[in-house]
Design a protein around this motif. Structure first.
Motif, mmCIF file in Angstrom:
data_model
loop_
_atom_site.group_PDB
_atom_site.id
_atom_site.type_symbol
_atom_site.label_atom_id
_atom_site.label_comp_id
_atom_site.label_asym_id
_atom_site.label_seq_id
_atom_site.Cartn_x
_atom_site.Cartn_y
_atom_site.Cartn_z
ATOM 1 N N MET B 1 -64.468 -40.260 15.188
ATOM 2 C CA MET B 1 -65.110 -40.523 13.886
ATOM 3 C C MET B 1 -66.636 -40.547 14.057
ATOM 4 S SD MET B 1 -63.729 -43.293 11.190
ATOM 5 C CE MET B 1 -64.144 -44.723 12.122
ATOM 6 N N LYS B 2 -67.336 -39.806 13.164
ATOM 7 C CA LYS B 2 -68.805 -39.800 13.222
ATOM 8 C C LYS B 2 -69.352 -40.921 12.348
ATOM 9 C CE LYS B 2 -69.498 -34.884 14.128
ATOM 10 N NZ LYS B 2 -69.909 -33.607 13.548
ATOM 11 N N ASN B 3 -70.587 -41.324 12.635
ATOM 12 C CA ASN B 3 -71.216 -42.331 11.762
ATOM 13 C C ASN B 3 -72.732 -42.199 11.812
ATOM 14 O OD1 ASN B 3 -72.497 -44.435 13.653
ATOM 15 N ND2 ASN B 3 -70.479 -44.121 14.552
ATOM 16 N N ASN B 4 -73.376 -42.767 10.804
ATOM 17 C CA ASN B 4 -74.840 -42.723 10.773
ATOM 18 C C ASN B 4 -75.437 -44.124 10.978
ATOM 19 O OD1 ASN B 4 -74.049 -43.794 8.390
ATOM 20 N ND2 ASN B 4 -75.182 -42.375 7.065
ATOM 21 N N LEU B 5 -74.747 -44.874 11.811
ATOM 22 C CA LEU B 5 -75.153 -46.258 12.061
ATOM 23 C C LEU B 5 -76.550 -46.338 12.685
ATOM 24 C CD1 LEU B 5 -73.789 -48.975 11.616
ATOM 25 C CD2 LEU B 5 -72.865 -48.840 13.920
ATOM 26 N N ARG B 6 -76.806 -45.438 13.625
ATOM 27 C CA ARG B 6 -78.108 -45.462 14.299
ATOM 28 C C ARG B 6 -79.243 -45.229 13.282
ATOM 29 N NH1 ARG B 6 -79.337 -44.537 19.724
ATOM 30 N NH2 ARG B 6 -77.225 -43.785 20.043
ATOM 31 N N ASP B 7 -79.042 -44.232 12.390
ATOM 32 C CA ASP B 7 -80.080 -43.931 11.384
ATOM 33 C C ASP B 7 -80.312 -45.137 10.476
ATOM 34 O OD1 ASP B 7 -80.231 -41.388 12.406
ATOM 35 O OD2 ASP B 7 -78.780 -40.563 10.979
ATOM 36 N N LEU B 8 -79.220 -45.744 10.019
ATOM 37 C CA LEU B 8 -79.336 -46.906 9.122
ATOM 38 C C LEU B 8 -80.053 -48.068 9.818
ATOM 39 C CD1 LEU B 8 -75.753 -46.831 7.574
ATOM 40 C CD2 LEU B 8 -77.891 -46.389 6.347
ATOM 41 N N ARG B 9 -79.718 -48.256 11.077
ATOM 42 C CA ARG B 9 -80.358 -49.339 11.833
ATOM 43 C C ARG B 9 -81.845 -49.059 12.020
ATOM 44 N NH1 ARG B 9 -81.663 -49.563 17.017
ATOM 45 N NH2 ARG B 9 -80.377 -47.804 17.676
ATOM 46 N N GLU B 10 -82.156 -47.818 12.403
ATOM 47 C CA GLU B 10 -83.560 -47.477 12.680
ATOM 48 C C GLU B 10 -84.412 -47.494 11.407
ATOM 49 O OE1 GLU B 10 -82.934 -44.948 16.825
ATOM 50 O OE2 GLU B 10 -83.312 -43.846 14.962
ATOM 51 N N GLU B 11 -83.779 -47.130 10.264
ATOM 52 C CA GLU B 11 -84.494 -47.198 8.973
ATOM 53 C C GLU B 11 -85.031 -48.604 8.716
ATOM 54 O OE1 GLU B 11 -81.888 -46.114 5.787
ATOM 55 O OE2 GLU B 11 -81.802 -44.003 6.433
ATOM 56 N N ARG B 12 -84.278 -49.577 9.174
ATOM 57 C CA ARG B 12 -84.635 -50.981 8.949
ATOM 58 C C ARG B 12 -85.460 -51.569 10.088
ATOM 59 N NH1 ARG B 12 -80.566 -49.374 6.282
ATOM 60 N NH2 ARG B 12 -79.847 -50.338 4.341
ATOM 61 N N GLY B 13 -85.722 -50.761 11.112
ATOM 62 C CA GLY B 13 -86.531 -51.221 12.241
ATOM 63 C C GLY B 13 -85.835 -52.252 13.102
ATOM 64 N N TRP B 14 -84.497 -52.190 13.120
ATOM 65 C CA TRP B 14 -83.732 -53.153 13.908
ATOM 66 C C TRP B 14 -83.420 -52.568 15.286
ATOM 67 C CZ3 TRP B 14 -79.453 -54.297 9.698
ATOM 68 C CH2 TRP B 14 -80.035 -55.017 8.651
ATOM 69 N N THR B 15 -83.351 -53.442 16.261
ATOM 70 C CA THR B 15 -82.865 -53.032 17.583
ATOM 71 C C THR B 15 -81.348 -53.168 17.584
ATOM 72 O OG1 THR B 15 -82.972 -55.260 18.489
ATOM 73 C CG2 THR B 15 -84.963 -53.903 18.713
ATOM 74 N N GLN B 16 -80.717 -52.655 18.638
ATOM 75 C CA GLN B 16 -79.255 -52.817 18.750
ATOM 76 C C GLN B 16 -78.897 -54.303 18.859
ATOM 77 O OE1 GLN B 16 -77.895 -50.395 22.038
ATOM 78 N NE2 GLN B 16 -77.664 -48.601 20.727
ATOM 79 N N ALA B 17 -79.768 -55.057 19.530
ATOM 80 C CA ALA B 17 -79.513 -56.502 19.677
ATOM 81 C C ALA B 17 -79.596 -57.203 18.319
ATOM 82 C CB ALA B 17 -80.500 -57.109 20.660
ATOM 83 N N ASP B 18 -80.548 -56.765 17.467
ATOM 84 C CA ASP B 18 -80.669 -57.348 16.122
ATOM 85 C C ASP B 18 -79.383 -57.118 15.318
ATOM 86 O OD1 ASP B 18 -83.312 -58.103 16.563
ATOM 87 O OD2 ASP B 18 -84.102 -56.191 15.832
ATOM 88 N N LEU B 19 -78.907 -55.864 15.376
ATOM 89 C CA LEU B 19 -77.701 -55.521 14.622
ATOM 90 C C LEU B 19 -76.486 -56.280 15.185
ATOM 91 C CD1 LEU B 19 -76.423 -53.870 12.386
ATOM 92 C CD2 LEU B 19 -76.264 -51.932 13.942
ATOM 93 N N ALA B 20 -76.428 -56.367 16.522
ATOM 94 C CA ALA B 20 -75.325 -57.096 17.162
ATOM 95 C C ALA B 20 -75.299 -58.547 16.695
ATOM 96 C CB ALA B 20 -75.470 -57.033 18.686
ATOM 97 N N LEU B 21 -76.471 -59.135 16.603
ATOM 98 C CA LEU B 21 -76.568 -60.533 16.186
ATOM 99 C C LEU B 21 -76.049 -60.708 14.754
ATOM 100 C CD1 LEU B 21 -77.599 -63.364 16.944
ATOM 101 C CD2 LEU B 21 -79.826 -62.710 16.063
ATOM 102 N N GLN B 22 -76.421 -59.768 13.867
ATOM 103 C CA GLN B 22 -76.000 -59.886 12.469
ATOM 104 C C GLN B 22 -74.509 -59.628 12.274
ATOM 105 O OE1 GLN B 22 -78.930 -58.699 9.393
ATOM 106 N NE2 GLN B 22 -79.803 -57.546 11.096
ATOM 107 N N LEU B 23 -73.976 -58.739 13.108
ATOM 108 C CA LEU B 23 -72.539 -58.433 12.976
ATOM 109 C C LEU B 23 -71.682 -59.336 13.858
ATOM 110 C CD1 LEU B 23 -72.713 -54.522 13.004
ATOM 111 C CD2 LEU B 23 -72.246 -55.983 11.033
ATOM 112 N N GLU B 24 -72.336 -60.154 14.674
ATOM 113 C CA GLU B 24 -71.647 -61.060 15.609
ATOM 114 C C GLU B 24 -70.746 -60.301 16.575
ATOM 115 O OE1 GLU B 24 -69.968 -63.830 12.725
ATOM 116 O OE2 GLU B 24 -71.491 -65.276 13.347
#
Lengths: 134, 64
Positions: B1-24
Motif C-alpha cells: 500500500m502506498k501513502n503520502n504520509l511523508r509529504d503530509l508530515r513535511e508540509e507541517r514541518g514535523w520530524t518523524q519523532a514529532d509524528l510518533a509522539l502524536q500518534l503514540e
C-alpha cells in the motif's frame, strides 16, 4: 514543532534498555557475591534468603521485559514477538546441544540460572539485527 | 500500500519523532509506514487520518 520528548513506545524502550543494563549487571555482581558468602552461612533460612537475591533480580528483569513489550505499538509488538521466538529457539537449541556431551561425555553442566541472561543477550543481538535496523 | 504520509508530515514541518509522539507509536513505525514497509491497522489508519484532517483513502492508496 520539533520536540525532544519521546513517544510512549520509544520512552518505554529507552527505559527498558537502561533497566536491563542495571539489572543484569547487578545480577552478575550479586551472584558472584552470594556464591562467595553462602558457604560461610550456616542457617538454612539465611542461605535461602541469600539465594533469593539474584532470583529476585531475574524476576525484575522478566517483569520489565513483559512491560516493555506491552508498551510497544502494533508493529513493534509484532517484531518483538518474532525476535523473542527466534532468541528462545536459539537458546533452547544451544542448551540442548550442550546437553548432549553433558549427558554422554560427562561435560560440565550448563548452569540453568544463566539461561535467562543468555536469552537477554541473544534477544538483544537479534533485536539489533532485525528491529533495530528499521 | 502506498501513502503520502511523508509529504503530509513535511508540509507541517514535523520530524518523524514529532509524528510518533502524536500518534503514540515508535519512530521506527513511522519510518516503516513512510517507506511502505508496514501497512497500519485500521485503528491506526483512522488515527493518522484524524490527525491530518483527511480521509484514509486520501492518505493510503492501493498499490495494485
Amino acid at each position: 514543532m520539533s520536540q525532544t520528548k519521546l513517544s510512549p513506545p520509544d520512552a518505554a524502550m529507552r527505559r527498558f534498555l537502561i533497566v536491563q543494563f542495571g539489572v543484569l549487571g547487578a545480577f552478575a555482581v550479586v551472584m558472584i557475591a552470594v556464591e562467595a558468602v553462602i558457604p560461610t552461612v550456616k542457617t538454612p533460612w539465611q542461605r535461602w534468603l541469600l539465594a533469593a537475591g539474584p532470583a529476585a533480580l531475574l524476576l525484575v528483569w522478566a517483569w520489565e521485559f513483559f512491560r516493555v513489550i506491552r508498551a510497544q505499538d502494533e508493529m513493534m509488538q509484532t517484531i518483538h514477538l518474532r525476535v523473542v521466538a527466534t532468541a528462545a529457539c536459539l537458546v533452547l537449541l544451544g542448551a540442548s546441544l550442550w546437553g548432549i556431551p553433558e549427558r554422554l561425555l560427562n561435560a560440565p553442566e550448563l548452569p540453568a540460572s544463566l539461561l535467562l541472561p543468555i536469552f537477554a543477550f541473544v534477544y538483544g543481538a537479534a533485536w539489533a539485527m532485525t528491529g533495530g535496523r528499521r | 500500500m502506498k501513502n503520502n504520509l511523508r509529504d503530509l508530515r513535511e508540509e507541517r514541518g514535523w520530524t518523524q519523532a514529532d509524528l510518533a509522539l502524536q500518534l503514540e507509536v515508535s519512530r521506527q513505525t513511522i519510518n516503516a509506514l513512510e517507506a511502505g514497509r508496514y501497512d497500519p491497522s485500521l485503528p491506526l489508519a483512522f488515527k493518522i487520518a484524524r490527525l491530518f484532517g483527511r480521509r484514509i483513502e486520501d492518505i493510503f492508496t492501493d498499490a495494485t
